[in-house]
Motif scaffolding. Structure first.
Motif, short mmCIF file in Angstrom:
data_model
loop_
_atom_site.label_atom_id
_atom_site.label_comp_id
_atom_site.label_asym_id
_atom_site.label_seq_id
_atom_site.Cartn_x
_atom_site.Cartn_y
_atom_site.Cartn_z
N ASP A 32 -6.45 -0.91 4.93
CA ASP A 32 -5.76 0.35 4.60
C ASP A 32 -6.22 0.86 3.23
O ASP A 32 -6.48 2.05 3.06
N VAL A 33 -6.29 -0.06 2.27
CA VAL A 33 -6.70 0.32 0.91
C VAL A 33 -8.15 0.79 0.93
O VAL A 33 -8.49 1.83 0.33
N HIS A 89 0.86 -1.18 0.00
CA HIS A 89 0.00 0.00 0.00
C HIS A 89 0.90 1.23 0.00
O HIS A 89 1.65 1.45 0.95
N HIS A 90 0.87 1.98 -1.09
CA HIS A 90 1.77 3.12 -1.27
C HIS A 90 3.23 2.68 -1.14
O HIS A 90 4.06 3.37 -0.54
N GLY A 91 3.52 1.49 -1.68
CA GLY A 91 4.89 0.99 -1.70
C GLY A 91 5.39 0.41 -0.39
O GLY A 91 6.56 0.06 -0.28
N LYS A 92 4.49 0.26 0.59
CA LYS A 92 4.88 -0.28 1.89
C LYS A 92 3.92 -1.40 2.25
O LYS A 92 2.80 -1.47 1.72
N GLY A 116 0.98 -3.24 3.79
CA GLY A 116 -0.30 -2.72 4.26
C GLY A 116 -1.34 -3.81 4.29
O GLY A 116 -1.04 -4.99 4.09
N ASP A 136 -8.49 4.27 2.28
CA ASP A 136 -8.10 5.27 1.28
C ASP A 136 -9.19 5.47 0.23
O ASP A 136 -9.51 6.59 -0.15
#
Length: 60
Positions: free
Chosen positions: A44-45, A35-38, A40, A48
């Motif tokens: 979390d998704v 998630h955003h490159g980390k 997750g 968002d």
């Protein structure tokens, strides 16, 4: 997965987002994901995605 299967899955994913059917995200997103490159989670998704449609209700 073939290109056709991938296209159909993505179509269903976008349809679920447009319908605000976030409870269906387990069909498309693993529980643990990037998630955003980390590292997750699906939650979390979803958070968002929900913040986007809260901020821009006409978002499709």
């Amino acid at each position: 997965m073939s290109d056709i299967d991938l296209r159909e899955m993505y179509r269903r994913y976008i349809e679920a987002i447009n319908d605000r059917a976030f409870e269906r995200m387990d069909e498309f997103i693993s529980d643990r994901t990037a998630h955003h490159g980390k590292p997750g989670t699906r939650d979390d998704v979803i958070a968002d995605l929900m913040s986007i449609v809260d901020a821009v209700p006409d978002f499709h």
